[in-house]
Design a protein around this motif. Structure first.
Motif, PDB file in Angstrom:
ATOM      1  N   MET A  75      37.424  55.121  39.258  1.00  0.00           N
ATOM      2  CA  MET A  75      37.248  55.363  37.818  1.00  0.00           C
ATOM      3  C   MET A  75      38.577  55.676  37.134  1.00  0.00           C
ATOM      4  O   MET A  75      39.388  56.405  37.675  1.00  0.00           O
ATOM      5  N   ASN A  76      38.754  55.102  35.966  1.00  0.00           N
ATOM      6  CA  ASN A  76      39.997  55.366  35.231  1.00  0.00           C
ATOM      7  C   ASN A  76      40.042  56.803  34.726  1.00  0.00           C
ATOM      8  O   ASN A  76      39.025  57.370  34.353  1.00  0.00           O
ATOM      9  N   GLU A  77      41.257  57.308  34.696  1.00  0.00           N
ATOM     10  CA  GLU A  77      41.434  58.690  34.252  1.00  0.00           C
ATOM     11  C   GLU A  77      41.261  58.790  32.739  1.00  0.00           C
ATOM     12  O   GLU A  77      41.602  57.846  32.014  1.00  0.00           O
ATOM     13  N   ARG A  78      40.786  59.915  32.272  1.00  0.00           N
ATOM     14  CA  ARG A  78      40.620  60.088  30.830  1.00  0.00           C
ATOM     15  C   ARG A  78      41.994  60.167  30.157  1.00  0.00           C
ATOM     16  O   ARG A  78      42.969  60.612  30.754  1.00  0.00           O
ATOM     17  N   TRP A  79      42.024  59.678  28.915  1.00  0.00           N
ATOM     18  CA  TRP A  79      43.256  59.790  28.145  1.00  0.00           C
ATOM     19  C   TRP A  79      43.379  61.212  27.602  1.00  0.00           C
ATOM     20  O   TRP A  79      42.362  61.853  27.298  1.00  0.00           O
ATOM     21  N   SER A  80      44.609  61.667  27.416  1.00  0.00           N
ATOM     22  CA  SER A  80      44.811  62.943  26.713  1.00  0.00           C
ATOM     23  C   SER A  80      44.348  62.732  25.272  1.00  0.00           C
ATOM     24  O   SER A  80      44.246  61.582  24.799  1.00  0.00           O
ATOM     25  N   ASN A  81      44.099  63.826  24.547  1.00  0.00           N
ATOM     26  CA  ASN A  81      43.689  63.693  23.139  1.00  0.00           C
ATOM     27  C   ASN A  81      44.723  62.924  22.325  1.00  0.00           C
ATOM     28  O   ASN A  81      44.370  62.131  21.455  1.00  0.00           O
ATOM     29  N   GLU A  82      46.004  63.157  22.624  1.00  0.00           N
ATOM     30  CA  GLU A  82      47.073  62.471  21.868  1.00  0.00           C
ATOM     31  C   GLU A  82      47.006  60.966  22.100  1.00  0.00           C
ATOM     32  O   GLU A  82      47.076  60.157  21.178  1.00  0.00           O
ATOM     33  N   GLU A  83      46.867  60.608  23.385  1.00  0.00           N
ATOM     34  CA  GLU A  83      46.790  59.189  23.749  1.00  0.00           C
ATOM     35  C   GLU A  83      45.543  58.542  23.125  1.00  0.00           C
ATOM     36  O   GLU A  83      45.604  57.431  22.576  1.00  0.00           O
ATOM     37  N   PHE A  84      44.431  59.260  23.202  1.00  0.00           N
ATOM     38  CA  PHE A  84      43.152  58.756  22.669  1.00  0.00           C
ATOM     39  C   PHE A  84      43.281  58.514  21.152  1.00  0.00           C
ATOM     40  O   PHE A  84      42.945  57.433  20.650  1.00  0.00           O
ATOM     41  N   LEU A  85      43.813  59.500  20.446  1.00  0.00           N
ATOM     42  CA  LEU A  85      43.967  59.358  18.991  1.00  0.00           C
ATOM     43  C   LEU A  85      44.930  58.220  18.650  1.00  0.00           C
ATOM     44  O   LEU A  85      44.682  57.443  17.713  1.00  0.00           O
ATOM     45  N   ALA A  86      45.988  58.102  19.442  1.00  0.00           N
ATOM     46  CA  ALA A  86      46.949  57.015  19.189  1.00  0.00           C
ATOM     47  C   ALA A  86      46.254  55.662  19.372  1.00  0.00           C
ATOM     48  O   ALA A  86      46.498  54.716  18.610  1.00  0.00           O
ATOM     49  N   MET A 136      36.843  63.867  19.586  1.00  0.00           N
ATOM     50  CA  MET A 136      37.719  64.465  20.612  1.00  0.00           C
ATOM     51  C   MET A 136      36.926  65.436  21.507  1.00  0.00           C
ATOM     52  O   MET A 136      37.139  65.510  22.706  1.00  0.00           O
ATOM     53  N   ARG A 137      36.024  66.148  20.898  1.00  0.00           N
ATOM     54  CA  ARG A 137      35.265  67.154  21.651  1.00  0.00           C
ATOM     55  C   ARG A 137      34.184  66.521  22.528  1.00  0.00           C
ATOM     56  O   ARG A 137      33.936  66.967  23.649  1.00  0.00           O
ATOM     57  N   GLU A 138      33.539  65.451  22.013  1.00  0.00           N
ATOM     58  CA  GLU A 138      32.373  64.889  22.709  1.00  0.00           C
ATOM     59  C   GLU A 138      32.703  63.734  23.649  1.00  0.00           C
ATOM     60  O   GLU A 138      31.998  63.530  24.634  1.00  0.00           O
ATOM     61  N   CYS A 139      33.726  62.955  23.332  1.00  0.00           N
ATOM     62  CA  CYS A 139      34.053  61.796  24.179  1.00  0.00           C
ATOM     63  C   CYS A 139      35.113  62.237  25.190  1.00  0.00           C
ATOM     64  O   CYS A 139      36.315  62.088  24.938  1.00  0.00           O
ATOM     65  N   THR A 140      34.661  62.783  26.289  1.00  0.00           N
ATOM     66  CA  THR A 140      35.609  63.423  27.210  1.00  0.00           C
ATOM     67  C   THR A 140      35.859  62.592  28.467  1.00  0.00           C
ATOM     68  O   THR A 140      36.809  62.855  29.191  1.00  0.00           O
ATOM     69  N   THR A 141      35.009  61.639  28.770  1.00  0.00           N
ATOM     70  CA  THR A 141      35.296  60.790  29.930  1.00  0.00           C
ATOM     71  C   THR A 141      35.988  59.523  29.424  1.00  0.00           C
ATOM     72  O   THR A 141      35.873  59.169  28.242  1.00  0.00           O
ATOM     73  N   ARG A 142      36.661  58.834  30.330  1.00  0.00           N
ATOM     74  CA  ARG A 142      37.342  57.588  29.949  1.00  0.00           C
ATOM     75  C   ARG A 142      36.331  56.569  29.418  1.00  0.00           C
ATOM     76  O   ARG A 142      36.589  55.850  28.456  1.00  0.00           O
ATOM     77  N   GLU A 143      35.151  56.555  30.042  1.00  0.00           N
ATOM     78  CA  GLU A 143      34.117  55.610  29.613  1.00  0.00           C
ATOM     79  C   GLU A 143      33.697  55.900  28.159  1.00  0.00           C
ATOM     80  O   GLU A 143      33.582  54.987  27.338  1.00  0.00           O
ATOM     81  N   GLU A 144      33.497  57.177  27.847  1.00  0.00           N
ATOM     82  CA  GLU A 144      33.107  57.531  26.478  1.00  0.00           C
ATOM     83  C   GLU A 144      34.253  57.247  25.502  1.00  0.00           C
ATOM     84  O   GLU A 144      34.023  56.793  24.374  1.00  0.00           O
TER      85      GLU A 144
END
Ligand SMILES: O=C(O)c1cc(C(=O)O)c2c(n1)C(=O)C(=O)c1cc(C(=O)O)[nH]c1-2
Length: 236
Positions: free
Chosen positions: A1-12, A194-202
């Motif tokens: 499974m892919n690792e979750r992105w940090s919040n910064e990476e996710f927002l970017a 940011m709070r609810e989508c915490t897995t890489r899949e989400e």
């Protein structure tokens, strides 16, 4: 499974979806902001966007019904009030009807949807159904085009004032209200995602939701470009 992105990476990554696919890059929208739309083309945009506007509180009510906490519902409900208004303080839908009148569309013609193109209806209905069917954090993610809207909307006020001087100025009130509403809404949306989508899949589903939403806005403009082509471009 892919690792979750940090919040910064996710927002970017969310922002990158907008940078690549937001409707400001569509040729019809580019023409609008270059002052090149004919009155008929601008009227068509306003009349068709009305169908989007009137469905925003519907999709927000579908999301509202799924929010699990009173605190979140209290914040979310403001979106519905912003658009539907209350007696005495009419909201965004009424302001959009007045925008229509300011560009020369009689109120009755806007309300009876006679100018709404079939593909616009399909695209907007797809957005409403997406919010009806998807888990609420993913439906919220689809609203994050609002991250990109304020810059565009503030430009649009200047564009309409300067490049379309025939548009009556009182029609621009809708856009002025969005300048403070949209950043408040997107802040709340980002907080939830940011709070609810915490897995890489989400996180990936949230990216796909935002991409889908950009497609909705893009499809609306595709329909307009086909029905209201640029006449010079067709002749040459
Ligand atoms: O004029 C625009 O470019 C624009 C874009 C968007 C958007 O990005 O979805 C919205 C709006 N306006 C808008 O006025 C609005 O109320 C709105 C609500 C939403 C949403 O998905 O919840 N998007 C938008």
């Amino acid at each position: 499974m892919n690792e979750r992105w940090s919040n910064e990476e996710f927002l970017a990554r969310l922002r990158k979806v907008g940078a690549l696919h937001y409707h400001d890059k569509h040729p019809y929208h580019v023409s609008m902001h270059e002052g090149k739309l004919t009155p008929e083309q601008l009227r068509a945009w306003v009349a068709n966007r009305f169908y989007y506007q009137k469905n925003i509180p519907v999709k927000d009510a579908l999301i509202l019904a799924k929010l699990p906490s009173r605190e979140e519902r209290r914040r979310w409900i403001q979106r519905i009030i912003d658009h539907d208004g209350r007696e005495g303080t009419e909201g965004g839908i009424e302001a959009w009807v007045r925008l229509g009148e300011a560009v020369g569309i009689p109120r009755e013609e806007m309300l009876d949807e006679r100018h709404v193109l079939p593909a616009v209806r399909f695209a907007v209905d797809a957005y409403v159904n997406f919010c009806r069917l998807e888990p609420w954090p993913i439906a919220v993610a689809s609203s994050l085009t609002e991250l990109f809207a304020p810059t565009l909307v503030s430009q649009r006020i200047g564009v309409l004032e300067q490049l379309y001087p025939w548009v009556r100025p009182e029609g621009l009130e809708y856009f002025r209200s969005r300048l403070h509403q949209a950043p408040r809404d997107s802040d709340h949306g980002v907080e939830i995602v940011m709070r609810e989508c915490t897995t890489r899949e989400e996180q990936e589903k949230a990216i796909a939701a935002l991409s889908f939403k950009c497609d909705v806005l893009w499809a609306l403009l595709d329909a307009l470009a086909l029905a209201y082509p640029n006449k010079e471009a067709v002749l040459t």
